[in-house]
Design a protein around this motif. Structure first.
Motif, PDB file in Angstrom:
ATOM      1  N   PHE A   1      21.681 -15.527   2.809  1.00  0.00           N
ATOM      2  CA  PHE A   1      20.986 -14.946   1.594  1.00  0.00           C
ATOM      3  C   PHE A   1      19.632 -14.631   1.940  1.00  0.00           C
ATOM      4  O   PHE A   1      18.926 -13.681   1.512  1.00  0.00           O
ATOM      5  CB  PHE A   1      21.133 -15.963   0.518  1.00  0.00           C
TER       6      PHE A   1
ATOM      7  N   ALA B   1      16.244  -6.860   1.640  1.00  0.00           N
ATOM      8  CA  ALA B   1      16.106  -6.022   0.501  1.00  0.00           C
ATOM      9  C   ALA B   1      14.706  -5.858   0.003  1.00  0.00           C
ATOM     10  O   ALA B   1      14.585  -5.095  -0.709  1.00  0.00           O
ATOM     11  CB  ALA B   1      16.862  -7.077  -0.664  1.00  0.00           C
TER      12      ALA B   1
ATOM     13  N   LYS C   1      19.219 -11.551   3.686  1.00  0.00           N
ATOM     14  CA  LYS C   1      19.777 -10.309   2.889  1.00  0.00           C
ATOM     15  C   LYS C   1      18.528 -10.114   2.121  1.00  0.00           C
ATOM     16  O   LYS C   1      18.019  -9.042   1.635  1.00  0.00           O
ATOM     17  CB  LYS C   1      20.734 -10.569   2.027  1.00  0.00           C
ATOM     18  N   GLU C   2      17.976 -11.273   1.575  1.00  0.00           N
ATOM     19  CA  GLU C   2      16.886 -10.942   0.470  1.00  0.00           C
ATOM     20  C   GLU C   2      15.584 -10.274   1.389  1.00  0.00           C
ATOM     21  O   GLU C   2      14.783  -9.307   0.622  1.00  0.00           O
ATOM     22  CB  GLU C   2      16.286 -12.480  -0.001  1.00  0.00           C
TER      23      GLU C   2
ATOM     24  N   ASN D   1      25.500  -7.180   3.356  1.00  0.00           N
ATOM     25  CA  ASN D   1      25.904  -6.835   2.009  1.00  0.00           C
ATOM     26  C   ASN D   1      24.903  -7.361   0.895  1.00  0.00           C
ATOM     27  O   ASN D   1      24.902  -8.762   1.137  1.00  0.00           O
ATOM     28  CB  ASN D   1      27.350  -7.326   2.015  1.00  0.00           C
ATOM     29  N   ALA D   2      24.535  -6.836  -0.276  1.00  0.00           N
ATOM     30  CA  ALA D   2      23.798  -7.520  -0.933  1.00  0.00           C
ATOM     31  C   ALA D   2      24.006  -7.067  -2.479  1.00  0.00           C
ATOM     32  O   ALA D   2      23.090  -6.428  -3.217  1.00  0.00           O
ATOM     33  CB  ALA D   2      22.315  -7.332  -0.634  1.00  0.00           C
ATOM     34  N   PRO D   3      25.283  -7.411  -3.028  1.00  0.00           N
ATOM     35  CA  PRO D   3      26.404  -7.698  -2.112  1.00  0.00           C
ATOM     36  C   PRO D   3      27.026  -6.624  -1.503  1.00  0.00           C
ATOM     37  O   PRO D   3      27.874  -6.531  -0.768  1.00  0.00           O
ATOM     38  CB  PRO D   3      27.149  -8.374  -3.190  1.00  0.00           C
ATOM     39  N   VAL D   4      26.699  -5.339  -2.252  1.00  0.00           N
ATOM     40  CA  VAL D   4      26.985  -4.145  -1.233  1.00  0.00           C
ATOM     41  C   VAL D   4      26.383  -3.798  -0.275  1.00  0.00           C
ATOM     42  O   VAL D   4      25.381  -4.314  -0.064  1.00  0.00           O
ATOM     43  CB  VAL D   4      27.375  -2.842  -2.357  1.00  0.00           C
TER      44      VAL D   4
ATOM     45  N   SER E   1      25.237 -12.517   6.594  1.00  0.00           N
ATOM     46  CA  SER E   1      25.525 -13.011   5.063  1.00  0.00           C
ATOM     47  C   SER E   1      24.262 -14.009   4.602  1.00  0.00           C
ATOM     48  O   SER E   1      24.501 -14.468   3.596  1.00  0.00           O
ATOM     49  CB  SER E   1      26.777 -13.655   5.029  1.00  0.00           C
TER      50      SER E   1
END
Lengths: 809, 240
Positions: free
Chosen positions: A96, A103, A99-100, A182-185, A94
């Protein structure tokens, strides 16, 4: 006899003792101890086995319980760790920044983020998996762009939003957690692996108290993380391939350093590879309380046994010591020592037994004394008996005795008459009186004993042979007084024979026998005087004994011979018969006189075979003469015992028949004195003999006091006048008158007369003048063998009268 | 203030928006009503329907769509949950909550980030690429919102009864097709496409998608309404 018995006993006892030793004997004490200790040991062993068995099972069961509890804890811990890891991973995914980075879809960035963030939570492997199951990036050897190999895990994650599993990464077991990014999904899956390593094992060991091993088994997978020692690991690796796939019940696994209760729990795996956790608890440690209990039990059992052994020994000694005392007492009693009382050590049964022993000992002592007394003493008189006096004599004569002794053997004359006429009670009273008198007389001087029915032996000490007769005389004078019984005086007469030590022998038997010989001589003489043993009497006595023994053999072995003495008619000198006379040529003793051996034969019951022998041989000779043309009847002397034998007539008949002779060829001569012993029976038997056909003659007539009445009734054919009358007939007118009277008497009874002892022409003539029919004597012919008769007869016929004159020897 | 009042009453704002759109649209000769249903047959209200022409020269209605749109954040939710915009529209992300938000998107159509802010970011954000943009808040993981960017003047989000009403759809419809998008379509899945060639004027089209509406996720800690955590916060509010 006594000595023999004793020696036999002595000879046997060592054998019995040897037997006793050969048989193993377990003492009473040992048996008590064995029983007590045995029972105790058995109960101890039983208790110990029961306790140990229960303890062992309980300890083992508890160890296994602890093990299974530990296994549950372990599984719980592992699950909770998964949850923890899951949470951690979720937090991480989770982030960020993470996730980033994900992504960006820039691989290098993603990989660096994986490394960085994986490092934050100390993951051993981090993977990024696309939503469609392709590995985007991985820190392990899994190649990017390929399919994620753990499809089940992915499915699980897609269903539940997250998932965990134990998987093998690069052949090593990992806890793999899969969380979404999740990013956010959800854009991807992040999977983080945590190696099941030694540290984890140690941590879990600290929590569960079990040895923890993680193992990867199967193709290309051989991994072990464990809390075990290196040696145990090696052993475990060798065995782990055989470990069952399924989670089994606890088993025992023996490794290098220890033995373990082991339970396995499968953690996962696929494609022939599997991950297993082995949880183990040391058997040694688990069993430690068991061993402690066991050692304590052993100690207790050992101490108990030791104490009871001690106690048992003391108690058994308490029991066996008085028993041993009793045994010793019994042994002492067995050896004849009755004088030591058995100490009574206690008031219990053993004390009672000791009392009984003492009573028994006294009883035995009294009885033995009585038995010994009876064995050595005459019951009636209380005097020592024969064996006793003999023993004493032996005892007295053993060693080199120098002082003299005299033995006086007494017997009560006509004691049988006293017994027969006055009764045994009187006889006993007489014996008792004599015994008492003897005891009084010899008191202090010697000893008196009863050695036979009416025989007493007196031994007087320090008496020389010279004084023996005097001593015996005075002894007899003191004893031979009438016995007053029931107002009647029984006159007492005693015979006495004396033997002296050392003059008449130095052996007890010899002395006693010689005293006996002397006594017999005294009785023969019937003089009422004590007789001293005469040197040689004993030898005669012994010779008689030997003759008696040899006579039977003599009859069988034809040592006997017959001689015949002719009988001639006084009227014309014609040979009318021959008297058969038996002679014995003893092989070593020479010629034995008939008046010696015939009484012996009569005493010993040999007279019947002897008479038979004479009959057979005399008749055989007669038959031989008859065959040679000489008609010569034979006369055979019968003993009085023969006459009393009812079988004699039949014997005579058989002998006559055997010889093939008419009965009148045989004359049987019986002495007058014999006939008078039992006249009626003799008469009966003589009549039977007469019926057989033999002639009968009365021998030695004139010496037997026969009455005319008796004479008249006897079925006899002739009388033989005893030679004692004939011998002096020519010089003694008295005898001449007797001879003439007998001849006249015989003639008046229709009996023929034979005169014995005809020696001279004068005898012959006078007898012929008196009318005597037949003569016999040395003047006519001496006894001669059968074969000599013919020669004598030829010579006699040339001058058929005695040629010897009076005064010839 | 007006905005504030509008954002506080989303239903009224939405109605006003549609009313305004209807007012600005010329009265087209033809209208089209599309009804979108889910797998379960229930109307989908989060679907975005747009009309596209294969021929670029075909003009679809008026060009007079508004230049800005608003994606409000209120009650810890993106409001509206699904916002459909035309390409090049500026979207404002006012924060009507009393807490700050950190709005971001990592979607391919538009990557942006509005770091923690309150009230209103300095400037709206322009969306020049088509496609879905998933909005998240870095502080509140549960907050998910969608902006769907279409390259067509004719687009609409379905109403609560699953219908989208279009006016001014050319009569010649052979080159036209509908694209229907829904947040529950799978990742990278293109929008549903439906040709309008065979459709009749004034006809209501019913389109069935293999998805269902999912309501905006609730805040995790408040889902049950009376958790310890929530109570603690409420206590805190009262003392304020």
């Amino acid at each position: 006899m006594n000595a023999q018995t004793e020696s036999t006993t002595d000879a046997q006892s060592p054998g019995q003792r040897a037997n006793g030793v050969a048989r193993p004997v377990i003492g009473f004490r040992s048996r008590i101890l064995a029983l007590v200790i045995g029972l105790l040991a058995m109960s101890q062993i039983a208790v110990m086995m029961a306790v140990l068995n229960t303890t062992s099972r309980s300890v083992s069961a508890r160890a296994q319980d602890e093990l299974s509890v530990g296994v549950r804890v372990f599984e719980e811990l592992l699950t909770s760790r998964q949850q923890q890891l899951l949470g951690t991973a979720q937090v991480l995914s989770s982030d960020f920044g993470f996730k980033e980075a994900v992504a960006t879809e820039d691989l290098a960035t993603i990989e660096s983020a994986l490394l960085n963030h994986g490092g934050r939570i100390a993951a051993d492997a981090v993977l990024l998996v696309s939503l469609n199951g392709v590995v985007t990036a991985a820190t392990s050897s899994l190649e990017s762009g390929k399919g994620f190999p753990f499809a089940a895990l992915l499915d699980d994650a897609q269903r539940n939003g997250q998932a965990t599993a134990n998987v093998l990464l690069e052949g090593r077991p990992h806890q793999l957690v899969m969380v979404p990014v999740n990013a956010p999904v959800r854009i991807a899956w992040a999977a983080m692996g945590f190696l099941l390593d030694d540290r984890l094992a140690e941590d879990l060991q600290a929590l569960t108290g079990l040895e923890v091993t993680f193992a990867a088994i199967g193709t290309d997978a051989e991994y072990l993380a464990s809390t075990l020692t290196a040696a145990d690991r090696v052993r475990l690796l060798a065995q782990i391939g055989d470990w069952p796939v399924e989670d089994g019940p606890a088993a025992q696994l023996n490794l290098a350093d220890d033995s373990y209760f082991t339970q396995s729990t499968g953690l996962g795996g696929r494609n022939g590879q599997r991950i297993t956790a082995l949880l183990q608890t040391s058997r040694t440690e688990a069993m430690a309380p068991y061993y402690e209990v066991r050692n304590q039990l052993l100690l207790i059992a050992g101490l108990t046994l030791l104490l009871s052994l001690l106690g048992g020994t003391l108690m058994a000694r308490g029991v066996t010591r008085p028993i041993n005392t009793l045994v010793a007492a019994a042994s002492r009693i067995a050896h004849g020592n009755y004088n030591s009382p058995v100490p009574r050590e206690s008031e219990d049964e053993l004390g009672t037994l000791a009392n009984a022993f003492n009573q028994m000992q006294e009883g035995i002592a009294q009885r033995e004394e009585r038995i010994i007394h009876q064995a050595h003493h005459d019951v009636l008189t209380g005097l020592p008996n024969r064996s006793s006096i003999q023993q004493r004599l032996e005892h007295t004569l053993s060693g080199n005795r120098l002082t003299p002794l005299i033995l006086i053997l007494l017997d009560i004359a006509r004691f049988k008459q006293i017994n027969d006429t006055l009764g045994h009670a009187t006889g006993d009273a007489v014996l008792l009186t004599v015994a008492n008198r003897l005891q009084l007389v010899v008191e202090g001087r010697g000893i008196a004993a009863r050695v036979g029915g009416n025989e007493f032996l007196v031994i007087l000490e320090d008496q020389l042979r010279e004084n023996a007769a005097t001593a015996a005389r005075s002894l007899l004078d003191s004893i031979a007084l009438p016995v007053g019984l029931h107002d009647a005086n029984i006159p007492l007469s005693l015979n006495a024979g004396i033997a002296c030590f050392p003059d008449d022998g130095d052996a007890p038997e010899t002395l006693m026998r010689r005293a006996d010989v002397a006594l017999h001589a005294a009785k023969r003489e019937d003089a009422g005087q004590p007789f001293l043993y005469r040197s040689g009497d004993d030898e005669r006595h012994l010779r008689q004994l030997q003759l008696l023994h040899d006579l039977r053999a003599a009859i069988d072995n034809d040592e006997l011979v017959l001689e015949f003495q002719p009988k001639t008619s006084l009227a014309d000198g014609r040979l009318v018969g021959a008297e058969a006379l038996v002679r014995w040529n003893h092989p070593s003793l020479g010629r034995v006189a008939p008046d010696v051996f015939i009484p012996l034969a009569e005493q010993s019951g040999l007279i019947q075979p002897l008479t038979h022998w004479v009959l057979v041989n005399a008749l055989a000779a007669c038959a031989a003469w008859r065959q040679a043309g000489l008609r010569l009847p034979v006369a055979v002397n019968l003993s009085g015992l023969d006459v009393l034998d009812h079988r004699l007539p039949e014997t005579v008949r058989g002998c006559l028949a055997a010889a093939g002779l008419p009965p009148d060829n045989l004359t049987l001569e019986v002495t007058e004195s014999m006939l008078m012993r039992d006249a009626p029976l003799a008469r009966t038997h003589l009549q039977q003999l007469r019926a057989v056909g033999a002639r009968l003659a009365i021998d030695d007539f004139g010496t037997g006091y026969s009455s005319l009445a008796q004479l008249r009734q006897l079925p006899v054919d002739e009388l033989k006048i005893d030679r004692s009358f004939v011998k002096s007939m020519t010089m003694d007118t008295g005898d001449a008158i007797i001879v003439r009277t007998i001849i006249q008497l015989a003639h008046s009874l229709n009996l023929k007369v034979v005169a014995e002892g005809v020696e001279t022409r004068e005898d012959w003539d006078l007898l012929r003048e008196y009318g005597c029919e037949t003569g016999q004597g040395f003047g006519i012919g001496r006894p001669m063998p059968a074969h000599a008769v013919d020669a004598w007869h030829k010579q006699w016929r040339q001058q058929p009268v005695p040629i010897k004159s009076p005064g010839d020897p | 203030m007006t905005v504030h009042s509008i954002t506080r009453i989303p239903g009224a704002g939405l109605a006003a928006m549609f009313t305004m759109a209807a007012l600005f649209l010329p009265h087209a000769a033809e209208s089209l009503e599309v009804r979108v249903l889910g797998t379960d047959g229930q109307p989908l209200k989060y679907a975005v329907v747009s009309v596209h022409s294969a021929a670029p020269e075909t003009t679809l209605g008026a060009e007079s769509t508004p230049d800005t749109a608003v994606m409000d954040q209120t009650g810890m939710q993106f409001t509206p949950h699904v916002l459909a915009i035309r390409k090049h529209t500026q979207v404002d992300f006012p924060n009507s909550d009393q807490v700050r938000h950190h709005v971001y998107s990592f979607s391919a159509a538009k990557r942006f980030e509005l770091p923690l802010y309150a009230d209103r970011p300095p400037s709206p954000i322009g969306f020049s690429a088509t496609g879905p943009v998933v909005l998240g808040c870095n502080i509140h993981d549960h907050m998910i919102g969608y902006i769907y960017v279409v390259d067509s003047p004719l687009f609409a989000r379905t109403s609560d009864d699953g219908t989208a009403l279009f006016t001014g759809v050319p009569e010649q419809r052979d080159d036209l097709h509908l694209e229907i998008w829904h947040p529950s379509l799978k990742h990278d899945e293109p929008p549903h496409r439906r040709s309008l060639a065979t459709s009749e004027p004034d006809q209501q089209l019913t389109i069935r998608l293999q998805v269902t509406d999912e309501p905006p996720p609730e805040p995790r800690g408040l889902r049950r309404g009376n958790s310890n955590l929530e109570q603690r916060f409420r206590r805190h509010e009262r003392t304020d």
